[in-house]
Design a protein around this motif. Sequence first.
Motif, short mmCIF file in Angstrom:
data_model
loop_
_atom_site.label_atom_id
_atom_site.label_comp_id
_atom_site.label_asym_id
_atom_site.label_seq_id
_atom_site.Cartn_x
_atom_site.Cartn_y
_atom_site.Cartn_z
N MET A 1 0.84 -1.26 -0.08
CA MET A 1 0.12 -0.06 -0.13
C MET A 1 0.92 1.21 0.03
SD MET A 1 -3.07 -0.70 2.80
CE MET A 1 -4.30 0.66 2.29
N LYS A 2 0.38 2.36 -0.59
CA LYS A 2 0.93 3.63 -0.46
C LYS A 2 0.34 4.49 0.78
CE LYS A 2 0.02 4.25 -4.88
NZ LYS A 2 -0.07 4.74 -6.09
N ILE A 3 1.16 4.69 1.70
CA ILE A 3 0.40 5.44 3.14
C ILE A 3 1.13 6.53 3.14
CG2 ILE A 3 0.36 5.01 5.58
CD1 ILE A 3 0.70 1.92 4.57
N PHE A 4 0.27 7.69 3.62
CA PHE A 4 0.75 8.93 3.88
C PHE A 4 0.40 9.47 5.29
CE2 PHE A 4 -0.43 13.68 2.62
CZ PHE A 4 0.58 14.27 3.11
N ILE A 5 1.31 9.98 6.02
CA ILE A 5 1.07 10.23 7.32
C ILE A 5 1.32 11.62 7.58
CG2 ILE A 5 1.98 9.98 9.99
CD1 ILE A 5 2.79 7.24 9.40
N VAL A 6 0.10 12.33 7.97
CA VAL A 6 0.43 13.83 8.33
C VAL A 6 0.58 13.82 10.03
CG1 VAL A 6 -0.45 16.08 8.21
CG2 VAL A 6 -1.01 14.29 6.50
N HIS A 7 1.91 14.14 10.17
CA HIS A 7 2.18 14.23 11.69
C HIS A 7 2.31 15.67 12.39
CE1 HIS A 7 4.73 12.65 15.02
NE2 HIS A 7 5.29 13.63 15.00
N ALA A 8 1.68 15.79 13.22
CA ALA A 8 1.47 17.25 13.88
C ALA A 8 1.87 17.15 15.34
CB ALA A 8 0.26 17.57 13.52
N HIS A 9 3.27 17.46 15.70
CA HIS A 9 3.53 17.41 17.18
C HIS A 9 4.78 18.21 16.94
CE1 HIS A 9 4.78 16.87 21.10
NE2 HIS A 9 3.60 16.29 21.46
N PRO A 10 4.93 19.25 17.90
CA PRO A 10 6.29 20.14 17.92
C PRO A 10 7.57 19.44 18.32
CG PRO A 10 4.76 20.88 19.69
CD PRO A 10 4.10 19.70 19.04
N GLU A 11 7.48 18.18 18.98
CA GLU A 11 8.77 17.60 19.71
C GLU A 11 8.84 16.22 19.34
OE1 GLU A 11 11.31 18.39 21.85
OE2 GLU A 11 11.58 16.46 21.30
N PRO A 12 9.96 16.04 18.38
CA PRO A 12 10.06 14.76 17.67
C PRO A 12 10.31 13.46 18.74
CG PRO A 12 11.77 16.57 16.93
CD PRO A 12 11.13 17.11 18.21
N ARG A 13 10.94 13.90 20.20
CA ARG A 13 10.96 13.04 21.06
C ARG A 13 9.88 12.63 21.91
NH1 ARG A 13 16.40 14.69 23.94
NH2 ARG A 13 15.24 16.72 23.18
N SER A 14 8.65 13.30 21.57
CA SER A 14 7.40 12.95 22.26
C SER A 14 6.85 11.68 21.82
CB SER A 14 6.28 14.06 21.52
OG SER A 14 5.99 13.62 20.37
N PHE A 15 5.77 11.18 22.52
CA PHE A 15 5.00 9.84 22.32
C PHE A 15 4.64 9.85 20.79
CE2 PHE A 15 2.52 6.14 22.77
CZ PHE A 15 3.36 5.44 23.24
N ASN A 16 4.01 11.31 20.37
CA ASN A 16 3.26 11.10 19.02
C ASN A 16 4.62 10.87 17.92
OD1 ASN A 16 0.66 12.43 18.12
ND2 ASN A 16 1.32 13.08 20.46
N LEU A 85 -1.06 18.19 -1.61
CA LEU A 85 -2.04 17.69 -2.53
C LEU A 85 -1.61 16.29 -3.39
CD1 LEU A 85 -3.71 20.49 -4.29
CD2 LEU A 85 -5.14 18.65 -3.23
N ASP A 86 -0.36 16.58 -3.85
CA ASP A 86 0.21 15.29 -4.72
C ASP A 86 0.41 14.17 -3.92
OD1 ASP A 86 0.59 17.00 -6.88
OD2 ASP A 86 2.45 17.33 -6.86
N LYS A 87 0.73 14.44 -2.44
CA LYS A 87 0.81 13.31 -1.69
C LYS A 87 -0.52 12.64 -1.33
CE LYS A 87 4.68 15.69 0.78
NZ LYS A 87 4.99 16.33 1.75
N LEU A 88 -1.39 13.36 -1.24
CA LEU A 88 -2.76 12.86 -0.69
C LEU A 88 -3.37 12.28 -1.98
CD1 LEU A 88 -5.07 13.27 1.22
CD2 LEU A 88 -5.63 15.37 -0.02
N LEU A 89 -3.06 12.80 -3.35
CA LEU A 89 -3.62 12.10 -4.39
C LEU A 89 -2.94 10.78 -4.71
CD1 LEU A 89 -4.05 15.20 -6.76
CD2 LEU A 89 -5.92 13.97 -5.66
N TRP A 90 -1.78 10.79 -4.20
CA TRP A 90 -0.90 9.41 -4.37
C TRP A 90 -1.43 8.43 -3.44
CZ3 TRP A 90 2.38 7.81 -0.27
CH2 TRP A 90 2.99 6.61 -0.82
N CYS A 91 -1.66 8.58 -2.26
CA CYS A 91 -1.82 7.49 -1.26
C CYS A 91 -3.07 6.47 -1.55
CB CYS A 91 -1.61 8.35 0.21
SG CYS A 91 -3.12 9.12 0.78
N ASP A 92 -2.90 5.40 -0.91
CA ASP A 92 -4.02 4.44 -0.64
C ASP A 92 -4.64 4.57 0.71
OD1 ASP A 92 -3.54 3.13 -3.31
OD2 ASP A 92 -1.90 2.19 -2.05
N ALA A 93 -3.75 5.08 1.57
CA ALA A 93 -4.39 5.17 2.86
C ALA A 93 -3.61 6.56 3.55
CB ALA A 93 -3.95 4.17 3.97
#
Length: 238
Positions: A1-16, A85-93
């Motif tokens: 599958m082609k998967i696209f994660i949109v990640h929104a957290h200010p701290e890379p070492r967070s649990f997110n 938009l291109d990433k969104l149109l690309w992904c299956d999930a």
Amino acid sequence: MKIFIVHAHPEPRSFNGALTDTARRCLAEAGHALVVSDLYALGWNPRSDRANFTTVLDPGVFRQQQEEAHASAQDGFAADVRAELDKLLWCDALIFQFPLWWFSLPAMLKGWVDRVFAMGAVYGGGLWYDRGRFAGRRAMLSLTVGGPASMYRPDGLNGDIDRLLYPIQHGMLRFTGFDVLPPVIAWQPARVGDEARQAYLEQYRQRLLALATTTPLQFPSIDDYDPETFTLKTGVAA
Ligand SMILES: Cc1cc2nc3c(=O)[nH]c(=O)nc-3n(C[C@H](O)[C@H](O)[C@H](O)COP(=O)(O)OP(=O)(O)OC[C@H]3O[C@@H](n4cnc5c(N)ncnc54)[C@H](O)[C@@H]3O)c2cc1C
């Protein structure tokens, strides 16, 4: 599958951050293609205005949806919006990874939706709900919540989590056609201890590996609604 994660957290070492790192590892091992938009790392601009576009339909008055439709027809999106938009149109999930902030999405992620889910490119002209642009594709929320699960039951202090997530799961993801999978929720990760946090990471891993086969949430079809009033036809259950 082609998967696209949109990640929104200010701290890379967070649990997110740990959840998205888990996704990177497990999806690569399973042979999936993954693209991550880490909105803070990208320096994403969440403010929606004329800077969304290189084209101008009406220089006098800014009407976002009309400008979106015009930009869709003229290939007139700004480079940052076009790239998403291109990433969104690309992904299956599509996966949104975020902490619950004020019972909702962090503004960074809401601003991503405001700018990227553009009329014309993503919805409009009869493309909505199960007739939407992304019909047949899958979407899922992966979120962390400060409080315990009991606080987010229908009888809990903060109210039913499904109701809080409805504007996102129905109003954004189902609206644009996605089959929305049940959310993955890590409750109070700062309080539960490391064993429980490891269990959350494992739970997420299992859900990622089952992305293609998990039964989506059920919403009525657009055909179940009266086309004049947009209310459910008699006899159809909500
Ligand atoms: C503006 C704002 C609004 C908020 N609104 C709400 C609200 O409406 N409702 C609500 O319930 N809460 C709310 N909160 C709380 C928020 O939802 C939680 O703080 C957040 O979800 C916790 O996730 P985190 O990734 O920030 O956790 P963190 O605090 O970053 O991490 C939790 C723990 O996980 C540990 N950890 C990190 N990486 C790993 C790893 N690889 N393995 C194991 N452990 C690891 C960290 O060391 C830490 O101990 C709000 C917070 C803010 C700032």
